[in-house]
Design an enzyme around this catalytic site. Structure first.
Site, short mmCIF file in Angstrom:
data_model
loop_
_atom_site.label_atom_id
_atom_site.label_comp_id
_atom_site.label_asym_id
_atom_site.label_seq_id
_atom_site.Cartn_x
_atom_site.Cartn_y
_atom_site.Cartn_z
N LYS A 1 144.97 -15.46 88.04
CA LYS A 1 146.13 -14.45 88.18
C LYS A 1 146.77 -15.56 89.13
O LYS A 1 148.08 -15.65 89.16
CB LYS A 1 145.42 -13.80 89.27
CG LYS A 1 146.56 -12.61 90.23
CD LYS A 1 145.54 -11.88 90.57
CE LYS A 1 144.59 -11.89 91.65
NZ LYS A 1 145.64 -12.05 93.13
N HIS B 1 132.44 -2.40 87.86
CA HIS B 1 133.26 -1.90 86.92
C HIS B 1 134.46 -1.40 87.84
O HIS B 1 134.15 -0.84 87.48
CB HIS B 1 133.83 -3.01 85.47
CG HIS B 1 134.93 -3.13 84.76
ND1 HIS B 1 136.18 -2.82 85.33
CD2 HIS B 1 134.69 -4.54 84.06
CE1 HIS B 1 136.94 -3.72 84.84
NE2 HIS B 1 135.81 -4.64 84.49
#
Length: 878
Positions: free
Chosen positions: A545, A138
């Site tokens: 997005k 991450h």
């Protein structure tokens, strides 16, 4: 409310008090008093006291440079300690029933057996579950591994202090250790000095297995076995593995130039090394345990009537594992291993078969009790982890594969593959896939980028099939994207049929996913290759997005329905791979609810899900937490398979379609069509500054020169969570809900929220995001950082936020957000007085660094710590 969470608040208070003492010891009373004053003012400000807010701002803006770092550090570490207390509360003896729900598997078994599903069907479903949790690095996992280990030790002490048998002396010793740990935490730099490498990230993933999952898997399976035996009288098989683990760490090269074939080879060796080392530790203990003599004929014959037959077999295994560890150590250190290669563990059966023989002998000899101890635990670890620990996925962008073929066709004088249409590409690829002559000439010298893709495929060809998972193609959109990878694997000599998985990410690609797969299933050669099994990955981050969360969620749902149908028609078993992130804007949220909100028939006992960075720590960082998470996944997949949700009504679909259309228009009217949006985003958030943080090994942008489209989904969301507007997680959704309400559809929306798990989950996630959003703080960032000519845009965004909150409150018939989930509300409330001061200081520091040619080291470090602190407080980063 305070009484309900008394033990949580008590632990938060204890940890906060010790942190305060540590600060006083290392700085002075005056500084601690200032910290406490700011905290109290933040609390009052939260209750609407404007004078307290002004006073707090006066104190914060007057902080001298030398106090910036300790101030940011104090609030950051308090938030980390609050997270620890909350994490511990969910596994604590004092956990109240609102937080600690009854065991989900226990509840489900009861429901299933009281329905019309027979016992055999339930057991068959359980024994064949295939849940694959894919650990991914991450880029915004803020916390350093050093600190994560110390936080885990704090939880151990909180657990020890719950023991009513402790003497006063023992309690004092635990409190002393707690003070020492918090002092160590205070004196440790929470910001890494340099970015982690892909190998560092892989080691982080392996450490999660070593410290938690290695223990949690047998613990969970023993608990599951007890629950099943209690309900059915049946035992689970020794090799049951409802949950397995894969990884992208060291295999995901999409947009990460640092993940090379060499790095992937090292990570594969490290995975195997960790597994061998942990099995060796287990076998050493088992040698001591199995001192028994009595054995069945099979074992006595195998050991030539040895007096200690079990130990003889185990000592041989122990030596092989030692040799394996030494061999892999030498490889990792770059030496040529001087070991007899026939004396190491090469295959899972080398480890499993001797142990199964011991298990059979013990049960045949009336020693089942002993067989069901550590020996069974090891067998179940082998079923879950194998000898490679994690199956490594490979991921690469579709364009990179096309570039290989294009460079090759140009070299061979066949034209430019990238300029061919789809039917020409497919015809060429199928001709080469079914032909016998090699396509790649031995004297071909490709460019560096192309050579790297080919090297990765050559590496895959040298690896055992069980060391690897899927080959994931990001930004896949057409059949040739899949066939290209299959051709590259064939040309590089891959001896086993690796799963090749298209990842459909954008709104258009999700909408076209079923037609792409229909075309592939129509190809006889392809059907033969897949042997009736197909995996497809659904992208959450990029679709959100691209289109906003509401439209993306509906596109994902619809794509799954269509993929299930085309797979059924083609008689292919479909596994859906969900690329969820930790945040709502990236498909995150409680896994149990998320799985149960999938379309009926889309789970069918099989699922793959990504687990990312900080969410791995929150769900699997401690053995007890991991057992809870494993139970949640198991029960959710079983329930979705055996008791699927009802099909949505036609009027629900029509309403959802309209919501999706209106929400994508509302989202894109800002993100794509508003000319000032990018300038506002860059000014109002720390997006630019985030690029300087040494967070993950992967660059934040796909292209250096790009705008929002080129920005990765994670930093896009991370930036908006820092200024507390949380924009990607709600933009477009509230406007669409309000429009539906204005059309008189509120009763329909309420029916959908009540009866349709998919819609209920969407609204629940939206409500949580709205509760975390802070328009007043976002406005403060705007005042400090955004040119005045752009303020109109901030005003418009905050108006949209207010519209969405109003619509959701009307829909849920609530007076306040998260009214029906008090634990979540308490969690947010607990943190706010500590996050707010960090936000105010962050805005101030951003303004300073942007004005000055060169910011001081103190200012830069303090800014980074505020970013880490806000991330810790928000409990999700990207």
């Amino acid at each position: 409310m305070a009484d309900m969470y008394a033990s949580l608040r008590s632990n938060v208070g204890t940890l906060g008090q010790i942190l305060g003492e540590t600060i006083r010891t290392n700085l002075d009373d005056a500084f601690l008093e200032k910290i406490e004053q700011i905290r109290q003012l933040a609390k009052s400000s939260r209750q609407g006291d404007e004078a307290a807010r002004d006073e707090m701002l006066k104190l914060l803006t007057a902080l001298p440079d030398n106090e910036l770092v300790p101030f940011a550090k104090a609030f950051n570490q308090f938030l980390n300690l609050a997270n620890i207390a909350e994490q511990f509360h969910t596994i604590s003896r004092n956990c109240d029933e609102l937080v600690c729900v009854p065991d989900p598997v226990e509840q489900l078994l009861g429901r299933v057996l009281s329905s019309n599903i027979d016992q055999e069907k339930m057991l068959d479903c359980l024994e064949n579950l295939d849940i694959d949790l894919v650990l991914t690095a991450h880029p915004t996992e803020i916390s350093r591994r050093t600190l994560i280990q110390k936080y885990a030790s704090v939880i151990d002490i909180l657990a020890a202090l719950e023991n009513p048998q402790l003497t006063e002396r023992e309690k004092k010793q635990q409190h002393l250790r707690l003070r020492q740990l918090i002092a160590q935490i205070w004196h440790t730099n929470e910001i890494r000095n340099e970015r982690p490498t892909p190998v560092d990230e892989a080691r982080w993933g392996l450490s999660t297995i070593e410290v938690s999952l290695w223990q949690a898997i047998p613990d969970f399976l023993r608990q599951l076995n007890e629950q099943v035996e209690e309900r059915t009288g049946k035992q689970l098989p020794t090799d049951i593995a409802p949950v397995r683990f894969s990884s992208w760490m060291g295999g995901d090269r999409d947009g990460n130039p640092f993940v090379t074939a060499k790095v992937t080879q090292e990570v594969l060796d490290r995975n195997r090394h960790t597994a061998a080392r942990l099995y060796l530790k287990d076998i050493v203990v088992l040698v001591n345990d199995l001192s028994v003599e009595e054995a069945n004929a099979e074992l006595l014959e195998y050991t030539n009537n040895s007096l200690e037959p079990y130990r003889d077999v185990l000592k041989d295994l122990r030596q092989k594992l030692r040799n394996t560890v030494d061999y892999l150590n030498a490889r990792l250190e770059g030496h040529s291993p001087e070991i007899d290669l026939s004396s190491i563990i090469w295959h899972e059966s080398d480890l499993k078969e001797p142990l199964l023989m011991l298990y059979r002998s013990l049960t045949d000899s009336g020693m089942s009790l002993i067989a069901h101890g550590l020996l069974l635990d090891i067998l179940r670890r082998i079923a879950c982890f194998g000898i490679h620990m994690l199956r490594l996925d490979i991921r690469q962008d579709a364009e990179r594969h096309s570039d290989v073929i294009a460079e090759l066709t140009r070299y061979l004088g066949m034209g430019d593959y990238n300029h061919w249409d789809e039917s020409e590409k497919q015809a060429f690829l199928l001709r080469e896939l079914t032909g016998k002559r090699p396509l790649i000439p031995s004297n071909w010298q490709p460019s560096d980028d192309v050579a790297e893709v080919v090297s990765t495929c050559r590496l895959i060809a040298t690896q055992p099939a069980r060391a690897l998972g899927s080959y994931v193609i990001s930004m896949a959109s057409k059949p040739s994207d899949v066939l290209t990878v299959l051709l590259l694997l064939k040309e590089t000599g891959c001896p086993h049929p690796m799963r090749v998985v298209p990842l459909f990410e954008t709104l258009d690609d999700l909408n076209n996913a079923s037609s792409c797969m229909t075309a592939l299933f129509a190809i006889d050669w392809y059907r033969g290759y897949t042997k009736g099994h197909q995996e497809v990955m659904i992208g959450y981050s990029d679709s959100a997005k691209d289109a906003g969360v509401m439209a993306a969620a509906w596109a994902q749902y619809h794509a799954q329905e269509e993929l299930v149908e085309v797979s059924r028609q083609a008689e292919v078993k479909l596994t859906l791979f969900h690329g969820r992130g930790g945040t709502i804007g990236r498909g995150g949220g409680p896994a149990h609810e998320a799985i149960l909100s999938q379309p009926p028939g889309s789970v069918d006992g099989r699922i793959r899900v990504t687990e990312q960075g900080e969410m791995i720590r929150f769900k699997f960082g401690l053995p007890k937490l991991a057992v809870q998470s494993l139970a949640l996944y198991t029960s959710a997949v079983m329930e979705a398979t055996l008791l699927p949700p009802p099909e949505p009504k036609p009027e629900w679909r029509a309403c959802m379609q309209k919501l999706a259309e209106e929400s994508v228009d509302a989202y894109r009217s800002i993100v794509r069509d508003e000319p000032d949006f990018v300038a506002y985003f860059r000014a109002a958030t720390p997006e630019v500054e985030l690029g300087k943080l040494p967070l993950g090994s992967r660059p934040a942008k796909r292209r250096v020169d790009g705008g929002i489209e080129s920005l990765r989904a994670i930093p896009w969301i991370f930036a908006w969570s820092q200024n507390r507007l949380m924009l990607p997680a709600w933009l477009g959704a509230g406007e669409a809900l309000q429009a539906a309400s204005d059309r008189g559809e509120m009763a329909l929306l309420q029916e959908m929220e009540q009866d349709w798990p998919f819609f209920k989950t969407r609204i629940s996630m939206l409500e949580m995001v709205y509760a975390k959003a802070e328009p007043n703080l976002a406005k403060y960032y705007e005042t400090c950082l955004v040119p005045e000519n752009l303020h109109h845009l901030g005003e418009a965004l905050r108006t949209r936020l207010a519209t969405g909150i109003k619509a959701v409150l009307e829909l849920t018939q609530s007076n306040a957000l998260m009214e029906h989930t008090p634990w979540n509300r308490e969690s947010v409330t607990l943190r706010n007085p500590y996050i707010d001061p960090l936000n105010f200081v962050q805005a101030e520091l951003l303004a300073r660094t942007r004005k000055e040619e060169e910011a001081s080291t103190n200012v830069e470090l303090a800014l980074m710590i505020t970013i880490a602190g806000v991330a810790a407080g928000m409990r999700n980063t990207g």
